[in-house]
Design an enzyme around this catalytic site. Structure first.
Site, PDB file in Angstrom:
ATOM      1  N   SER A  92     117.509   5.058  92.552  1.00  0.00           N
ATOM      2  CA  SER A  92     118.253   5.103  92.731  1.00  0.00           C
ATOM      3  C   SER A  92     119.153   3.500  93.452  1.00  0.00           C
ATOM      4  O   SER A  92     119.521   3.684  94.324  1.00  0.00           O
ATOM      5  CB  SER A  92     116.924   5.152  94.329  1.00  0.00           C
ATOM      6  OG  SER A  92     116.169   3.954  94.575  1.00  0.00           O
ATOM      7  N   ASP A 151     104.832   4.633  83.505  1.00  0.00           N
ATOM      8  CA  ASP A 151     104.433   4.920  83.324  1.00  0.00           C
ATOM      9  C   ASP A 151     104.875   4.901  81.468  1.00  0.00           C
ATOM     10  O   ASP A 151     105.467   3.669  80.923  1.00  0.00           O
ATOM     11  CB  ASP A 151     104.205   6.415  83.249  1.00  0.00           C
ATOM     12  CG  ASP A 151     105.565   7.174  82.959  1.00  0.00           C
ATOM     13  OD1 ASP A 151     106.987   6.922  81.742  1.00  0.00           O
ATOM     14  OD2 ASP A 151     106.490   6.848  84.265  1.00  0.00           O
ATOM     15  N   HIS A 171     109.498  -3.385  84.748  1.00  0.00           N
ATOM     16  CA  HIS A 171     108.509  -3.713  86.087  1.00  0.00           C
ATOM     17  C   HIS A 171     106.974  -3.568  86.107  1.00  0.00           C
ATOM     18  O   HIS A 171     106.268  -3.597  86.338  1.00  0.00           O
ATOM     19  CB  HIS A 171     108.818  -2.507  87.158  1.00  0.00           C
ATOM     20  CG  HIS A 171     109.909  -2.512  88.203  1.00  0.00           C
ATOM     21  ND1 HIS A 171     110.976  -1.994  88.468  1.00  0.00           N
ATOM     22  CD2 HIS A 171     110.584  -3.484  87.904  1.00  0.00           C
ATOM     23  CE1 HIS A 171     111.595  -2.476  88.863  1.00  0.00           C
ATOM     24  NE2 HIS A 171     111.872  -3.810  88.310  1.00  0.00           N
ATOM     25  N   TYR A 217      96.322   1.818  91.869  1.00  0.00           N
ATOM     26  CA  TYR A 217      97.478   1.922  90.365  1.00  0.00           C
ATOM     27  C   TYR A 217      95.839   3.032  89.453  1.00  0.00           C
ATOM     28  O   TYR A 217      95.919   3.205  88.072  1.00  0.00           O
ATOM     29  CB  TYR A 217      96.523   0.684  89.563  1.00  0.00           C
ATOM     30  CG  TYR A 217      98.257   0.309  90.425  1.00  0.00           C
ATOM     31  CD1 TYR A 217      99.474   1.054  90.251  1.00  0.00           C
ATOM     32  CD2 TYR A 217      98.138  -0.577  91.485  1.00  0.00           C
ATOM     33  CE1 TYR A 217     100.298   0.425  90.552  1.00  0.00           C
ATOM     34  CE2 TYR A 217      99.552  -1.310  91.991  1.00  0.00           C
ATOM     35  CZ  TYR A 217     100.557  -1.065  91.676  1.00  0.00           C
ATOM     36  OH  TYR A 217     101.822  -1.298  92.213  1.00  0.00           O
TER      37      TYR A 217
HETATM   38  P1  OAD Z   1     113.664   5.853  93.481  1.00  0.00           P
HETATM   39  O1  OAD Z   1     112.028   6.512  93.968  1.00  0.00           O
HETATM   40  O2  OAD Z   1     114.019   4.405  94.098  1.00  0.00           O
HETATM   41  O3  OAD Z   1     114.477   5.908  93.467  1.00  0.00           O
HETATM   42  C1  OAD Z   1     114.803   7.160  92.331  1.00  0.00           C
HETATM   43  C2  OAD Z   1     116.027   8.587  91.792  1.00  0.00           C
HETATM   44  O4  OAD Z   1     115.714   9.458  91.266  1.00  0.00           O
HETATM   45  C3  OAD Z   1     116.595   9.011  93.220  1.00  0.00           C
HETATM   46  O5  OAD Z   1     117.715   8.788  93.018  1.00  0.00           O
HETATM   47  C4  OAD Z   1     116.606  10.389  92.863  1.00  0.00           C
HETATM   48  O6  OAD Z   1     117.412  11.496  93.879  1.00  0.00           O
HETATM   49  C5  OAD Z   1     115.877  10.712  91.476  1.00  0.00           C
HETATM   50  N1  OAD Z   1     115.798  12.077  90.825  1.00  0.00           N
HETATM   51  C6  OAD Z   1     115.053  12.470  91.677  1.00  0.00           C
HETATM   52  N2  OAD Z   1     114.100  14.081  90.657  1.00  0.00           N
HETATM   53  C7  OAD Z   1     114.859  13.536  90.157  1.00  0.00           C
HETATM   54  C8  OAD Z   1     115.190  13.962  88.999  1.00  0.00           C
HETATM   55  N3  OAD Z   1     113.585  15.302  88.439  1.00  0.00           N
HETATM   56  N4  OAD Z   1     115.341  13.712  87.384  1.00  0.00           N
HETATM   57  C9  OAD Z   1     116.397  12.843  87.599  1.00  0.00           C
HETATM   58  N5  OAD Z   1     116.755  12.021  88.925  1.00  0.00           N
HETATM   59  C10 OAD Z   1     115.781  12.403  90.097  1.00  0.00           C
HETATM   60  O7  OAD Z   1     113.142   5.150  91.840  1.00  0.00           O
HETATM   61  P2  OAD Z   1     113.354   3.836  90.924  1.00  0.00           P
HETATM   62  O8  OAD Z   1     115.189   4.356  91.505  1.00  0.00           O
HETATM   63  O9  OAD Z   1     112.744   4.112  89.947  1.00  0.00           O
HETATM   64  O10 OAD Z   1     109.507  -0.637  91.739  1.00  0.00           O
HETATM   65  O11 OAD Z   1     112.682   3.003  91.823  1.00  0.00           O
HETATM   66  C11 OAD Z   1     112.702   1.489  91.406  1.00  0.00           C
HETATM   67  C12 OAD Z   1     111.524   0.590  91.590  1.00  0.00           C
HETATM   68  O12 OAD Z   1     110.852   0.807  93.231  1.00  0.00           O
HETATM   69  C13 OAD Z   1     110.628   0.913  90.814  1.00  0.00           C
HETATM   70  O13 OAD Z   1     110.117   0.071  89.521  1.00  0.00           O
HETATM   71  C14 OAD Z   1     109.014   0.410  91.436  1.00  0.00           C
HETATM   72  C15 OAD Z   1     109.687   1.104  92.868  1.00  0.00           C
HETATM   73  O14 OAD Z   1     109.382   0.420  93.867  1.00  0.00           O
HETATM   74  C16 OAD Z   1     107.362  -1.065  91.405  1.00  0.00           C
HETATM   75  O15 OAD Z   1     107.056  -0.517  91.465  1.00  0.00           O
HETATM   76  C17 OAD Z   1     107.772  -2.338  90.718  1.00  0.00           C
END
Ligand code: OAD
Length: 229
Positions: free
Chosen positions: A171, A89, A104, A53
């Site tokens: 996702s 962030d 989160h 971190y």
């Molecule tokens: P993910 O990494 O699971 O998903 C990222 C999403 O962003 C995917 O659907 C990609 O297709 C999409 N993506 C990639 N590049 C992109 C772009 N340029 N513009 C738009 N979309 C794009 O991330 P999260 O869904 O945020 O939790 O993950 C959820 C949680 O899982 C996070 O908050 C974190 C993680 O573990 C904790 O840290 C507790």
């Protein structure tokens, strides 16, 4: 003013240079997510977790909000905008968005290991031996896997009052965040911006914009303006 509730995930910060979680073989900056984002990981190797971190916090000072963050701020001219972000962030705040709820946690905060209400602003590296006022070790103010999500009730209330739901760059695999969509009043429009369609069922009224956040947001603003003309 109509109320737009926005759910953002790692994808909105990708074009600022912050890696997403699940786009690189389940590795997050080279780590198994469970190693650095779970109470078990913390118990096993707190120094690794602190170091991880600390790197993320340092990286934050090298990146800037992108066009998508700024477009969300611009939406406030025509709508009441509430952002629910899974991101740790501060790019929404730096883009000027006025209402941001962090589901989160936040990289720029730390808290006592013993008392989740002893929270401090923190910009520097956090080291083993840095203590809270209750003499407990400080840890990142991040909601790890398996931990409760204290802001979820407030997030649910926001979604329940949304006229429009906008989902960007997530996702939709992590609960309870992914379940928020179920609280949207029936029939309200959903817009989703992501280059890859997330897994799972979306309401039939979902308008999918298959694009990156920076490509998709200007397009969405045009669409919304047309609808209100
Ligand atoms: P993910 O990494 O699971 O998903 C990222 C999403 O962003 C995917 O659907 C990609 O297709 C999409 N993506 C990639 N590049 C992109 C772009 N340029 N513009 C738009 N979309 C794009 O991330 P999260 O869904 O945020 O939790 O993950 C959820 C949680 O899982 C996070 O908050 C974190 C993680 O573990 C904790 O840290 C507790």
């Amino acid at each position: 003013m109509k109320h737009i509730v926005v759910l953002t995930g790692a994808g909105i910060s990708a074009e600022s240079g912050i890696k997403t979680f699940r786009d690189a073989d389940g590795l997050w900056e080279g780590h198994d997510v469970m190693e650095v984002a779970s109470p078990e990981g913390w118990a096993k190797d707190p120094e690794l977790v602190l170091d991880f971190y600390n790197q993320r916090r340092r990286q934050l000072f090298e990146v800037q909000p992108n066009l998508a963050h700024r477009c969300l701020k611009d939406l406030e001219e025509d709508f009441k905008v509430s952002i629910i972000t899974q991101n740790v962030d501060d790019l929404h705040e730096r883009a000027g968005s006025n209402e941001v709820l962090h589901l989160h946690g936040e990289l720029l905060k730390v808290r006592s290991c013993l008392n989740e209400n002893l929270i401090y602003d923190w910009q520097d590296d956090l080291n083993f031996g840095d203590l809270a006022e209750d003499n407990a070790q400080l840890r990142p103010h991040i909601v790890w896997f398996g931990e409760a999500v204290p802001a979820i009730e407030e997030a649910i209330s926001l979604v329940e009052t949304a006229d429009i739901l906008l989902i960007i760059g997530t996702s939709m695999q992590v609960y309870p965040a992914a379940g928020l969509i179920n609280y949207l009043p029936y029939g309200r429009p959903v817009y989703l911006i992501d280059p890859k369609r997330p897994q799972g069922t979306l309401p039939t009224q979902t308008h999918i914009i298959e694009a990156t956040a920076c490509e998709g947001m200007p397009h969405l603003i045009k669409l919304l303006r047309k609808k209100t003309e």
